[in-house]
Design a protein around this motif. Structure first.
Motif, short mmCIF file in Angstrom:
data_model
loop_
_atom_site.label_atom_id
_atom_site.label_comp_id
_atom_site.label_asym_id
_atom_site.label_seq_id
_atom_site.Cartn_x
_atom_site.Cartn_y
_atom_site.Cartn_z
N ARG A 168 -25.01 -32.36 -3.80
CA ARG A 168 -26.29 -31.66 -3.92
C ARG A 168 -27.45 -32.52 -3.43
O ARG A 168 -28.37 -32.02 -2.77
CB ARG A 168 -26.52 -31.23 -5.37
CG ARG A 168 -25.52 -30.21 -5.90
CD ARG A 168 -25.98 -29.60 -7.20
NE ARG A 168 -26.13 -30.56 -8.28
CZ ARG A 168 -25.18 -30.91 -9.13
NH1 ARG A 168 -23.96 -30.38 -9.01
NH2 ARG A 168 -25.41 -31.78 -10.11
N GLU A 201 -27.45 -32.51 0.39
CA GLU A 201 -28.00 -31.27 0.94
C GLU A 201 -29.52 -31.26 0.86
O GLU A 201 -30.20 -30.86 1.82
CB GLU A 201 -27.42 -30.07 0.18
CG GLU A 201 -25.94 -29.84 0.46
CD GLU A 201 -25.34 -28.76 -0.40
OE1 GLU A 201 -25.96 -28.41 -1.43
OE2 GLU A 201 -24.25 -28.26 -0.07
N VAL A 216 -22.63 -33.80 3.80
CA VAL A 216 -21.99 -33.81 2.48
C VAL A 216 -20.68 -34.59 2.56
O VAL A 216 -19.86 -34.37 3.45
CB VAL A 216 -21.74 -32.38 1.99
CG1 VAL A 216 -20.84 -32.37 0.75
CG2 VAL A 216 -23.06 -31.69 1.69
#
Length: 359
Positions: free
Chosen positions: A98, A101, A107
């Protein structure tokens, strides 16, 4: 997937034993590190377990100019069955994703994250202290493409390093004093508060220095818009325990980091039969509830300290204490249950412990 490169001069057993006698926190590092590179053409490649050494970076590396960098923190523990376990590393992998991102970075797949962490634990297992100590693991990623232009970089390095750590508090856990700043903010809506990126911590350092000048251990931040709502400490989430046994913690609204320890405490408290509410709590109510006795305990939590009671809050113009300024029964019970699960001294009904195979 990982290639292991022999360390040319690993630390001797005698030297390592001397270092483990008092490692402190974040001062002593293990022999190895894990690195993986990323480019658009090759994706994640060149995965290596190798000797820990300095990076060679171009002066124009993007991380040095535009701060594309994220990190995580988790621990490996010696368990009662002579094994080694990680505590909820899957959650760290998901939060890392997360953060990536939000910072416009590639990722790291969860499987690759876990494999990298476990590879480092296996090769440096002798660095895990006994007793209350643990091996603190620091996965991080940064942009290393050399360019001067405001856009996401095209090259990244994912790395994991480790350091043996002792008990966070000398002489055992003790209540801390915090400084409530009315001048500085940690994060704002739409910002990077929910990402674990270095810039958030850099922005907190001036407020932490202010806390230190006022004789406090940590700083607690209020919301950026109204300077009214309690959010979190510089690197820890915060909980409030009331006289009816219920617990409240600020909600994850995008400005607060979703702590793995925070989530674990919520689960444990509810299993104990406590009502747990994730709801805003304003600073004036904090003072009033402490004065009336409605608020019985306040504690902060995070990977490093696990759970730390907050005994006193200072702010410009005054201060107030929580109950008698000591550890409360809820704080103690939650700390004991959580650390027992982490170290394999209690059953793990949640499946939080992940044994490291081959150790």
């Amino acid at each position: 997937m990982f290639t292991t490169l022999a360390h040319p001069k690993p630390t001797s057993a005698e030297a390592r034993a001397a270092l483990l006698e008092d490692p402190g926190f974040g001062r002593v590092f293990t022999d190895h590190m894990v690195t993986v590179k990323w480019t658009p053409e090759a994706g994640w490649h060149e995965a290596q377990v190798r000797a820990r050494e300095p990076f060679q970076l171009d002066p124009a590396a993007a991380v040095l100019h535009y701060a594309q960098e994220i990190f995580e923190g988790l621990k490996a523990y010696r368990t009662g069955n002579a094994g080694v376990a990680l505590f909820r590393p899957e959650e760290n992998a998901r939060r890392f994703a997360r953060s990536a991102e939000r910072m416009a970075m590639p990722v790291v797949p969860e499987a690759l994250f876990l494999e990298a962490v476990e590879a480092l634990v296996r090769i440096d297992k002798d660095w895990i202290p006994d007793g209350e100590g643990s091996l603190y693991l620091r996965p991080f990623m940064f942009a290393n493409e050399p360019f001067l232009g405001v856009r996401p970089a095209g090259e990244y390095i994912f790395c994991v390093i480790a350091c043996p750590v002792g008990a966070y508090f000398k002489g055992g856990a003790k209540p801390v004093t915090v400084w409530a700043t009315d001048q500085y903010s940690r994060a704002a809506p739409g910002g990077t508060g929910a990402a674990k990126c270095g810039g958030n911590y850099a922005a907190s350092l001036l407020a932490q220095a202010e806390a230190t000048r006022n004789g406090c251990d940590q700083v607690v931040f209020l919301d950026a818009a109204q300077h009214r709502w309690v959010e979190e400490l510089g690197g820890m989430n915060v909980f409030f325990v009331f006289d009816d046994g219920s617990i409240q913690t600020p909600p994850l609204s995008g400005t607060i980091l979703a702590g793995v320890t925070r989530e674990s405490i919520i689960a444990l408290a509810r299993a104990q039969g406590r009502k747990v509410t994730e709801a805003p709590y304003d600073f004036d109510t904090w003072k009033a509830d402490a004065a009336s006795g409605r608020l019985r305990e306040t504690f902060a939590c995070g990977t490093a300290a696990v759970i730390a009671a907050i005994g006193e809050i200072r702010f410009p113009g005054g201060s107030f204490k929580i109950a008698d300024g000591q550890d409360g029964p809820a704080t103690l019970a939650l700390r004991q249950e959580l650390t027992a699960i982490q170290r394999g001294n209690a059953p793990d009904p949640y499946g939080w412990r992940r044994a490291v195979e081959g150790v």
